[in-house]
Scaffold this active site. Structure first.
Site, PDB file in Angstrom:
ATOM      1  N   PRO A  17      10.797   1.520  -4.248  1.00 28.82           N
ATOM      2  CA  PRO A  17      10.728   2.935  -3.905  1.00 28.82           C
ATOM      3  C   PRO A  17       9.697   3.737  -4.690  1.00 28.82           C
ATOM      4  CG  PRO A  17      12.711   2.468  -5.174  1.00 28.82           C
ATOM      5  CD  PRO A  17      12.112   1.140  -4.799  1.00 28.82           C
ATOM      6  N   ASN A  18       9.077   4.651  -3.990  1.00 29.75           N
ATOM      7  CA  ASN A  18       8.134   5.641  -4.526  1.00 29.75           C
ATOM      8  C   ASN A  18       6.766   5.061  -4.886  1.00 29.75           C
ATOM      9  OD1 ASN A  18      10.008   7.920  -4.444  1.00 29.75           O
ATOM     10  ND2 ASN A  18      11.108   6.814  -6.041  1.00 29.75           N
TER      11      ASN A  18
ATOM     12  N   ARG B 120       1.353  10.290  -7.813  1.00 32.09           N
ATOM     13  CA  ARG B 120       2.637  10.348  -8.510  1.00 32.09           C
ATOM     14  C   ARG B 120       2.440  10.091 -10.008  1.00 32.09           C
ATOM     15  NH1 ARG B 120       6.757   5.340  -8.703  1.00 32.09           N
ATOM     16  NH2 ARG B 120       8.419   6.380  -9.847  1.00 32.09           N
TER      17      ARG B 120
ATOM     18  N   TYR C 149       1.257   6.195 -14.279  1.00 33.66           N
ATOM     19  CA  TYR C 149       1.018   5.098 -13.333  1.00 33.66           C
ATOM     20  C   TYR C 149      -0.451   4.922 -12.937  1.00 33.66           C
ATOM     21  CZ  TYR C 149       6.098   5.421 -12.926  1.00 33.66           C
ATOM     22  OH  TYR C 149       7.442   5.455 -13.197  1.00 33.66           O
TER      23      TYR C 149
ATOM     24  N   ASN D  88       7.496  -5.603  -7.819  1.00 34.90           N
ATOM     25  CA  ASN D  88       7.701  -4.376  -8.568  1.00 34.90           C
ATOM     26  C   ASN D  88       8.839  -3.651  -7.858  1.00 34.90           C
ATOM     27  OD1 ASN D  88       7.747  -1.992  -9.926  1.00 34.90           O
ATOM     28  ND2 ASN D  88       5.547  -1.547  -9.725  1.00 34.90           N
TER      29      ASN D  88
ATOM     30  N   ALA E 277      12.414   1.643  -9.426  1.00 29.51           N
ATOM     31  CA  ALA E 277      13.673   2.081 -10.055  1.00 29.51           C
ATOM     32  C   ALA E 277      14.816   1.095  -9.822  1.00 29.51           C
ATOM     33  CB  ALA E 277      14.058   3.464  -9.552  1.00 29.51           C
TER      34      ALA E 277
ATOM     35  N   GLU F 211       8.104 -10.426 -12.281  1.00 28.88           N
ATOM     36  CA  GLU F 211       8.396  -8.986 -12.237  1.00 28.88           C
ATOM     37  C   GLU F 211       7.194  -8.246 -12.813  1.00 28.88           C
ATOM     38  OE1 GLU F 211      12.092  -7.974 -14.213  1.00 28.88           O
ATOM     39  OE2 GLU F 211      11.334  -5.977 -14.709  1.00 28.88           O
TER      40      GLU F 211
ATOM     41  N   HIS G  85       5.287  -4.300 -13.603  1.00 32.05           N
ATOM     42  CA  HIS G  85       5.366  -2.842 -13.688  1.00 32.05           C
ATOM     43  C   HIS G  85       4.024  -2.298 -14.139  1.00 32.05           C
ATOM     44  CE1 HIS G  85       9.688  -2.995 -13.262  1.00 32.05           C
ATOM     45  NE2 HIS G  85       9.678  -3.996 -14.123  1.00 32.05           N
TER      46      HIS G  85
ATOM     47  N   ARG H 181       9.567   3.298 -22.590  1.00 31.40           N
ATOM     48  CA  ARG H 181       9.987   4.483 -21.846  1.00 31.40           C
ATOM     49  C   ARG H 181      11.432   4.873 -22.172  1.00 31.40           C
ATOM     50  NH1 ARG H 181       7.985   4.560 -15.893  1.00 31.40           N
ATOM     51  NH2 ARG H 181       8.753   6.683 -16.240  1.00 31.40           N
TER      52      ARG H 181
END
Ligand code: DQA
Length: 148
Positions: free
Chosen positions: A9-10, A17, A22, A73, A76, A97, A99, A106
């Site tokens: 998502p996103n 964003r 990012y 990725n 969330a 995985e 990111h 974070r």
């Protein structure tokens, strides 16, 4: 060799964003770069993005028998989704995985991944380059597995 790249998502909003976190590359630009690298490595890539947890689960289930590995990725959902984890474990497709941001630098709730311990490895914090690094790591892992 076929590798599926799955985005949660996103990530469709990349570029606009939170660019301080990012970067400015759009998801389409990251896809182009990743496909270029995949072509140089001689691997086939499919590319998916969804904002919906169930669709991500469906996309993972569809990998069975179709993909040699996946770069994911989960955004969330990385921190929350046992459904995504269960699907990855069920299909037994090796995955890396990735990111863009360093999730360990974070907020506390982002420092935990419910996917990482069942991944081949994790690439986090290299911006758009995380996808290339993840792909290279996965292809190397799969190639060495085939050699054995
Ligand atoms: C992300 C990190 C997640 O915590 C966040 O929810 C995202 C993007 C990353 O690529 O840095 O959407 O997966």
């Amino acid at each position: 060799m076929h590798i599926a790249v799955l985005n949660g998502p996103n990530l469709n909003l990349l570029g606009e964003r939170e660019p301080e976190l990012y970067g400015r590359a759009t998801l389409a630009e990251i896809e182009t770069r990743t496909r270029e690298r995949a072509q140089a490595l001689g691997v086939n890539v499919s590319w998916t993005q969804t904002n919906h947890e169930g669709e991500l689960v469906d996309a993972i289930q569809a990998l069975k028998g179709r993909a040699d590995g996946a770069v994911i990725n989960a955004a969330a959902f990385t921190h929350t989704s046992l459904a995504v984890r269960d699907a990855l474990v069920a299909v037994r497709v090796p995955f890396v995985e990735v990111h863009l941001s360093n999730i360990f630098a974070r907020e506390p709730e982002r420092r935990r991944s419910v996917l990482a311990d069942v991944a081949v490895g994790v690439v986090t914090g290299f911006g758009a380059e995380s996808y290339r690094l993840g792909l290279e790591g996965l292809v190397g892992y799969l190639a060495s597995r085939h050699d054995r």
